[in-house]
Scaffold this active site. Structure first.
Site, PDB file in Angstrom:
ATOM      1  N   ASP A  55      29.516  27.655  62.126  1.00  0.00           N
ATOM      2  CA  ASP A  55      28.727  28.663  62.843  1.00  0.00           C
ATOM      3  C   ASP A  55      29.025  30.070  62.329  1.00  0.00           C
ATOM      4  O   ASP A  55      28.151  30.936  62.349  1.00  0.00           O
ATOM      5  CB  ASP A  55      28.947  28.570  64.357  1.00  0.00           C
ATOM      6  CG  ASP A  55      27.700  28.999  65.127  1.00  0.00           C
ATOM      7  OD1 ASP A  55      26.595  28.567  64.741  1.00  0.00           O
ATOM      8  OD2 ASP A  55      27.817  29.777  66.084  1.00  0.00           O
ATOM      9  N   GLU A  96      30.435  39.780  67.034  1.00  0.00           N
ATOM     10  CA  GLU A  96      30.535  38.322  66.969  1.00  0.00           C
ATOM     11  C   GLU A  96      31.272  37.882  65.705  1.00  0.00           C
ATOM     12  O   GLU A  96      32.095  36.967  65.745  1.00  0.00           O
ATOM     13  CB  GLU A  96      29.120  37.748  66.984  1.00  0.00           C
ATOM     14  CG  GLU A  96      29.046  36.314  67.418  1.00  0.00           C
ATOM     15  CD  GLU A  96      27.629  35.950  67.830  1.00  0.00           C
ATOM     16  OE1 GLU A  96      27.140  36.540  68.821  1.00  0.00           O
ATOM     17  OE2 GLU A  96      27.001  35.123  67.153  1.00  0.00           O
ATOM     18  N   GLU A 148      18.531  31.990  70.057  1.00  0.00           N
ATOM     19  CA  GLU A 148      19.486  32.548  71.015  1.00  0.00           C
ATOM     20  C   GLU A 148      19.483  31.764  72.331  1.00  0.00           C
ATOM     21  O   GLU A 148      20.556  31.499  72.900  1.00  0.00           O
ATOM     22  CB  GLU A 148      19.151  34.025  71.309  1.00  0.00           C
ATOM     23  CG  GLU A 148      19.204  34.947  70.095  1.00  0.00           C
ATOM     24  CD  GLU A 148      20.627  35.238  69.609  1.00  0.00           C
ATOM     25  OE1 GLU A 148      21.447  34.303  69.537  1.00  0.00           O
ATOM     26  OE2 GLU A 148      20.905  36.421  69.289  1.00  0.00           O
ATOM     27  N   GLU A 218      18.637  23.032  65.618  1.00  0.00           N
ATOM     28  CA  GLU A 218      19.766  23.167  66.553  1.00  0.00           C
ATOM     29  C   GLU A 218      20.396  21.798  66.836  1.00  0.00           C
ATOM     30  O   GLU A 218      21.615  21.672  66.865  1.00  0.00           O
ATOM     31  CB  GLU A 218      19.320  23.844  67.855  1.00  0.00           C
ATOM     32  CG  GLU A 218      19.010  25.335  67.705  1.00  0.00           C
ATOM     33  CD  GLU A 218      20.248  26.208  67.446  1.00  0.00           C
ATOM     34  OE1 GLU A 218      21.383  25.796  67.773  1.00  0.00           O
ATOM     35  OE2 GLU A 218      20.082  27.310  66.899  1.00  0.00           O
TER      36      GLU A 218
HETATM   37  C1  LIG Z   1      23.454  27.325  65.101  1.00  0.00           C
HETATM   38  C2  LIG Z   1      23.395  28.527  65.970  1.00  0.00           C
HETATM   39  N1  LIG Z   1      22.319  28.721  66.747  1.00  0.00           N
HETATM   40  C3  LIG Z   1      22.233  29.792  67.542  1.00  0.00           C
HETATM   41  C4  LIG Z   1      23.243  30.730  67.573  1.00  0.00           C
HETATM   42  C5  LIG Z   1      23.114  31.902  68.513  1.00  0.00           C
HETATM   43  O1  LIG Z   1      23.403  33.097  67.960  1.00  0.00           O
HETATM   44  C6  LIG Z   1      24.359  30.510  66.732  1.00  0.00           C
HETATM   45  N2  LIG Z   1      25.409  31.356  66.722  1.00  0.00           N
HETATM   46  N3  LIG Z   1      24.408  29.406  65.958  1.00  0.00           N
END
Ligand SMILES: Cc1ncc(CO)c(N)n1
Length: 229
Positions: A55, A96, A148, A218
């Protein structure tokens, strides 16, 4: 006149209509076994660390995507608060990225050696395709909201009463599950809804198709994190 009004009525709350229509895939993305395992405390920490590393790479690709949305808002939006909302999102991405670095060092994950896995590569390539100036602002902002919203809904679920989220994962869940992030997602949704009321049927269909693509990516991203593929 009557025709036009009818269309606008049908198009109010377009996103909610789509979410009902595609309920299964939406639930698949927001109630994935990876998330459920955080919520019930059975998560395997190897999976969590895999998710964290992957991520981090995703978020790095998310920055240029967001800047493309910002440019489109600046060029195409009829409401100048859009740009401020998107800019706020960009500012929090900076925070972040710092958080990912701190969290990774806490878990002994080396962010310099990560190899993007296939699902991540595919998702980042998809983001890159959305950066094209040929992709309308309405379509981009709808996809952006969906990206999001999936995280917001997923992680908020891990904070609800009765969840057994391990204390060491609480902070991660709060990052996306907090009410401020929820309000930010609502603002993005309102922008998307407003724009969707005004576009041609072709653009409307394109936004729906890309929303589905986001949900599929996702699900694949969670699958990858869980360790399957
Ligand atoms: C895969 C993924 N989807 C959404 C977000 C949301 O910012 C993230 N950080 N990572």
């Amino acid at each position: 006149m009557e025709e036009k009004m009818k269309t606008e009525v049908e198009r109010s709350a377009m996103i909610d209509t789509w979410l009902e229509k595609h309920r299964l895939i939406y639930t698949g993305a927001t109630r994935h076994p990876f998330i459920l395992s955080i919520r019930d405390g059975t998560i395997d920490m190897t999976s969590f660390k895999r998710w964290l590393a992957q991520d981090y790479l995703f978020v790095r690709s998310f920055v240029p995507f967001l800047s493309s949305v910002l440019i489109k808002a600046w060029k195409e939006s009829d409401d100048n608060t859009d740009m401020e909302i998107i800019l706020g999102g960009m500012a929090s991405l900076s925070d972040e990225i710092s958080w990912f670095k701190r969290e990774a060092s806490k878990w002994g994950v080396l962010l310099t050696d990560i190899i993007p896995q296939k699902a991540n590569q595919d998702y980042c390539r998809f983001l890159e395709s959305l950066m094209s100036p040929d992709v309308e602002y309405t379509v981009s902002i709808t996809a952006f909201w969906a990206i999001e919203a999936v995280y917001q809904e997923s992680f908020a679920h891990c904070l609800e009463d009765g969840s057994k989220t391990p204390p060491e994962l609480q902070e991660t869940c709060e990052r996306w599950g907090n009410t401020g992030f929820g309000e930010y997602c609502q603002s993005l949704k309102r922008i998307a809804e407003r724009k969707l009321q005004k576009v041609s049927d072709d653009v409307l269909t394109k936004a729906e198709v890309l929303l589905l693509r986001v949900l599929e990516h996702e699900v694949e991203f969670w699958n990858m994190s869980s360790g399957g593929t």
